[in-house]
Design an enzyme around this catalytic site. Structure first.
Site, PDB file in Angstrom:
ATOM      1  N   ASN A 180       3.410   3.260 -10.617  1.00 14.86           N
ATOM      2  CA  ASN A 180       2.207   3.396 -11.420  1.00 14.86           C
ATOM      3  C   ASN A 180       0.961   3.708 -10.602  1.00 14.86           C
ATOM      4  OD1 ASN A 180       0.227   2.671 -13.742  1.00 14.86           O
ATOM      5  ND2 ASN A 180      -0.243   1.159 -12.141  1.00 14.86           N
ATOM      6  N   LYS A 211       0.515  15.394  -9.870  1.00 17.50           N
ATOM      7  CA  LYS A 211       1.371  14.870 -10.930  1.00 17.50           C
ATOM      8  C   LYS A 211       2.485  15.852 -11.283  1.00 17.50           C
ATOM      9  CE  LYS A 211      -0.579  10.871 -11.624  1.00 17.50           C
ATOM     10  NZ  LYS A 211       0.174   9.616 -11.373  1.00 17.50           N
ATOM     11  N   TYR A 240      -5.667  16.915  -8.980  1.00 16.46           N
ATOM     12  CA  TYR A 240      -4.969  15.752  -9.540  1.00 16.46           C
ATOM     13  C   TYR A 240      -3.734  16.205 -10.313  1.00 16.46           C
ATOM     14  CZ  TYR A 240      -4.141  11.699 -12.555  1.00 16.46           C
ATOM     15  OH  TYR A 240      -3.566  10.647 -13.222  1.00 16.46           O
ATOM     16  N   ASP A 292       0.881  -1.168   0.000  1.00 18.57           N
ATOM     17  CA  ASP A 292       0.000   0.000   0.000  1.00 18.57           C
ATOM     18  C   ASP A 292       0.917   1.215   0.000  1.00 18.57           C
ATOM     19  OD1 ASP A 292      -1.593   2.193   0.655  1.00 18.57           O
ATOM     20  OD2 ASP A 292      -2.815   1.101   2.102  1.00 18.57           O
ATOM     21  N   THR A 319      -9.009   1.942 -19.472  1.00 15.74           N
ATOM     22  CA  THR A 319      -8.781   0.995 -18.380  1.00 15.74           C
ATOM     23  C   THR A 319     -10.072   0.517 -17.740  1.00 15.74           C
ATOM     24  OG1 THR A 319      -8.606   2.777 -16.758  1.00 15.74           O
ATOM     25  CG2 THR A 319      -6.572   2.058 -17.844  1.00 15.74           C
TER      26      THR A 319
END
Length: 239
Positions: free
Chosen positions: A77, A150, A146, A54, A181
């Site tokens: 990832n 990144k 978000y 985790d 996905t």
């Protein structure tokens, strides 16, 4: 760096792009591929080694570094998007959670595994980023939180280029737009197949690329990032 005979660890390796990366590494002849996930029972890729991890839990990271002490390639990832639609009004707990997973998670993994990789004679760290880590284009303001996670990860990746290559550790940053996905169900958005992204990601590692723009969206966003924001956001110039 060649994937063949390498020992690869992929976080979030049980589904989506992570699973595609695991499968691609195996197809290229990696000696061993650890598919890390919070629940290792969800790892279903044949020949992958399930690994409990985790990215927000330092204890599981320490345990994973002890078990996977032969790693030469780390692919960060695992990530989340908690739909923080307005960073000025949304609950800050969700913003913090995104940073915990998307920024501090990879940072924790690098702190744990860079010494492992160095001890094994060197290797590679790839941080899976996003086109949004390069620039927040018009219409994507709701993804600001978000994107910030990144962008922070990109800065760490670039900052470490001052020190890690001298220790035998190469670095790459992988950028992509929308990926098919199963999480993004908007039929109007063009999505890149996860296996295609995985192929380009590992091509980049093998080519020694510092930055991998895995789809046309990332190429376009990278170009937009070099422009004056007033050229892209007309209201900025009018203000």
């Amino acid at each position: 760096m060649k994937i063949q005979d390498a020992v690869v660890l992929v976080t979030g390796g049980n589904r989506g792009v992570g699973r595609a990366l695991v499968e691609e590494a195996l197809a290229r002849g990696a000696r061993k591929v650890y598919a890390a996930a919070r629940d290792p029972e969800t790892v279903s890729t044949p020949d992958a080694v399930p690994l409990r991890l985790d990215v927000t839990d330092p204890e599981t990271i320490t345990a994973a570094a002890g078990r996977a002490s032969d790693v030469t390639i780390l692919i960060n990832n695992a990530g989340v998007d908690l739909a923080v639609d307005d960073i000025l009004t949304h609950e800050l707990d969700d913003v913090r959670r995104e940073f915990e997973v998307n920024f501090f998670g990879p940072l924790r993994l690098m702190r744990a595994f860079v010494p492992v990789i160095v001890g094994n004679g060197g290797g590679h760290v790839q941080n899976v980023n996003s086109a949004l880590g390069l620039f927040v284009a018009p219409g994507y303001g709701p993804y600001t939180a978000y994107a910030s996670t990144k962008a922070a990860l990109l800065m760490v990746t670039n900052g470490l280029r001052d020190t890690l290559p001298a220790q035998g550790v190469e670095l790459s940053s992988l950028h992509m737009g929308f990926t098919d996905t199963g999480l993004l169900r908007d039929p109007t958005v063009r999505k890149s197949p996860a296996p295609e992204i995985a192929r380009k990601a590992l091509d980049g590692i093998e080519a020694g690329a510092a930055e991998i723009l895995a789809d046309e969206v990332s190429v376009q966003v990278k170009a937009a990032a070099a422009l004056d924001p007033a050229q892209i956001f007309p209201q900025t110039a009018a203000a």
